[in-house]
Design an enzyme around this catalytic site. Structure first.
Site, PDB file in Angstrom:
ATOM      1  CG  ASN A 169      16.166   7.327  37.027  1.00 46.85           C
ATOM      2  OD1 ASN A 169      15.513   7.843  36.162  1.00 46.85           O
ATOM      3  ND2 ASN A 169      17.022   6.642  36.300  1.00 46.85           N
ATOM      4  CG  HIS A 196      10.862  12.461  29.133  1.00 46.82           C
ATOM      5  ND1 HIS A 196      11.120  11.266  29.979  1.00 46.82           N
ATOM      6  CD2 HIS A 196      10.009  11.913  28.112  1.00 46.82           C
ATOM      7  CE1 HIS A 196      10.297  10.252  29.299  1.00 46.82           C
ATOM      8  NE2 HIS A 196       9.811  10.715  28.471  1.00 46.82           N
TER       9      HIS A 196
END
Length: 546
Positions: free
Chosen positions: A328, A131
């Site tokens: 996260n 990503h």
């Protein structure tokens, strides 16, 4: 030292030189702070728990609010605005487009930790989610990795069932690369199993006498929530009492483990209906979503166990430093279908219908389903912190992390203020690789912290800054200022708030009115952070909704 998983190669280094450690970096995707047993969770995670409890649990470790910026910082030691991921690639605003630091991929201005380690003789391998760019020059093998098998997208079907013409028409077909070659993911194999197996095979392939840097970036427990049926069944009924009850259970265990203070006050739930107000059908569906989520983490733990077994059998485990983190906080949106990036695709319901998604209770968790678990479970997972992925509150940026390995004392808990940017300088320091000073590198080495020679990494006056999606934050010691869009805090206007995290880790008491000078000082520091890193803050929405 051999990177192969067959024992026997003697080191060619002079006896007087210390053996350089191997490195294994494990990244979970959207995992809650309290999901692992070692952090207060009830999910069956014996392998990760053993590593965490046998090493140092890092209770004040921070990332970006979302994945790509975090991964860019992990690999470079620099703020994500400096290396091309100032925001998520598909969410660049007109004001940011074309600006330095907003290229939408990991730029080449700084070497990755893989490039530096490779140049110093390390074998480097990556599997899982990348990503960070789709072009050949942006792929892992062009950024220091000897071997790679990666997903280029931000998400995928965990069983590979999104590689047909229907997903392609929607612009959401999963894209995989082995090296530079476009490859088809093997349909039906669960992703954590496949990525772990690939990593093990890469290490087995090499017979060279080199230490290794292995990086596995799982897609668990990122949506869509999917897992093998027998693992989901392990958790049947476990979450029938709802997220409020789960949060209370986890907080009690966190206190017993010494991870939080006895008097900690969690932030109240935001945007969550009381469990008892839901219908029986709604509760059944929501409980099943959490069962699937737990199964995903369970499966990830099992695959970590396979890697550890392979390293143990090769004789390499005792010389391997293992770093684990979540990229996260937990994801709160109740996903029910893909969100295509293809222009106009979301306005065509026929494209979505052609996917034949089945989100019935009986199908949830299968390859044919597509769901997230919503804000209630996410806030149970981030407790006692406030909110979740995507925002700069503690629930979005304080994540699970621990380190285990040679020379690292076990059974320790550190509350030192740490950041994902620190990982690159830490690994290079542990490998005795000295690089020239570079002002772009804001990460700090943990070497002394990990050896027990220090109890902190940053001086009290040092600051850390954050910015993403119009949200902002700045931290100095125990004090934190945070700026959120109005819609995220249930307010009529966006505003800066101030918290003392030492006494209020849940960010429940805004002190901006009583400590105006301290807030002013922190805002000056945020301005310096933004100027130093080329932050381009998008303008507020025209309607004031930010």
């Amino acid at each position: 030292m051999s990177v192969g998983l067959t024992a026997g190669c003697a080191s060619s280094d002079p006896p007087s030189q210390p053996e350089r450690p191997n490195f294994l970096v494990i990244v979970a995707d959207d995992m809650g702070w309290s999901d692992l047993g070692a952090f207060g969770g009830e999910i069956d995670t014996p392998n990760l728990d053993q590593l965490a409890m046998g090493g140092i649990r890092l209770t004040d470790f921070h990332t970006s609010p979302t994945c790509s910026p975090t991964r860019a910082m992990l690999l470079t030691g620099a703020d994500h605005h400096r290396v091309g991921l100032g925001t998520m690639p598909d969410l660049i605003t007109p004001a940011q487009r074309g600006q330095p630091g907003y290229e939408g991929y990991l730029t080449s201005g700084l070497p990755t930790v893989a490039e530096t380690l490779s140049a110093e003789g390390y074998f480097t391998a990556i599997t899982g989610k990348w990503h960070l760019g789709n072009e050949a020059s942006q792929l892992p093998v062009s950024r220091g990795f000897d071997r790679s098998y990666v997903l280029l997208n931000g998400s995928h079907n965990q069983f590979g069932a999104d590689q047909n013409e229907h997903w392609k028409a929607l612009g959401e077909q999963a894209d995989y690369r082995e090296g530079l070659e476009e490859v088809q993911y093997p349909l039906g194999i669960y992703s954590s199993d496949f990525f772990a197996g690939k990593l093990i095979s890469y290490l087995e392939e090499s017979s060279q006498n080199r230490p290794f840097f292995a990086y596995i970036a799982y897609t668990q427990p990122h949506w869509p929530l999917q897992a093998p049926a027998d693992t989901i069944a392990k958790y049947k009924g476990r979450y029938d009492a709802g997220p409020e009850a789960l949060r209370a259970e986890r907080l009690a265990r966190q206190k017993a483990l010494g991870l939080v203070a006895e008097d900690v006050e969690p932030h109240p739930f935001f945007g969550v209906k009381p469990w008892e107000s839901l219908s029986a059908e709604q509760r059944a569906m929501d409980a099943r979503r959490m069962e699937i989520y737990a199964a995903m983490i369970d499966e990830m733990d099992q695959s970590v166990g396979r890697i550890l077994t392979a390293l143990r059998e090769s004789g390499e485990l005792d010389n391997t430093v293992i770093v684990f983190l979540s990229d996260n906080g937990p994801h709160a949106r109740p996903e029910e279908a893909p969100r295509p990036n293809e222009p106009g695709a979301t306005s065509n319901p026929d494209l979505i219908a052609a996917l034949n998604i089945d989100n019935s209770l009986a199908s949830l968790g299968s390859a044919q389903s597509y769901t997230g678990y919503g804000p209630g479970w996410a806030q149970a997972g981030s407790a006692p912190s406030r909110l979740f992925k995507g925002v700069t509150t503690q629930g979005g940026i304080r994540t699970t992390a621990f380190v285990n390995g040679p020379g690292i004392p076990g059974g320790q808990i550190s509350d030192a203020l740490l950041h994902v940017m620190d990982i690159t300088p830490t690994l290079l320091d542990l490998a005795s690789i000295h690089t020239p000073d570079n002002p772009a590198i804001e990460g700090r080495s943990w070497a002394e912290l990990l050896s027990g020679a220090a109890d902190h990494v940053r001086a009290p006056e040092e600051t850390l800054g954050w910015e993403l999606f119009y949200g902002r934050a700045v931290r100095q010691g125990d004090w934190k200022a945070v700026y959120l869009a109005a819609r995220m805090i249930g307010a009529t206007e966006s505003r800066w708030e101030l918290f003392n995290l030492e006494v209020d880790p849940g960010e429940t008491q805004d002190l901006s009115a009583t400590e105006p000078e301290r807030l002013k000082t922190l805002l000056t520091e945020w301005d310096r952070y933004a100027a130093r890193n080329g932050v381009v803050v998008p303008p507020p929405a025209p309607d004031g909704a930010d």
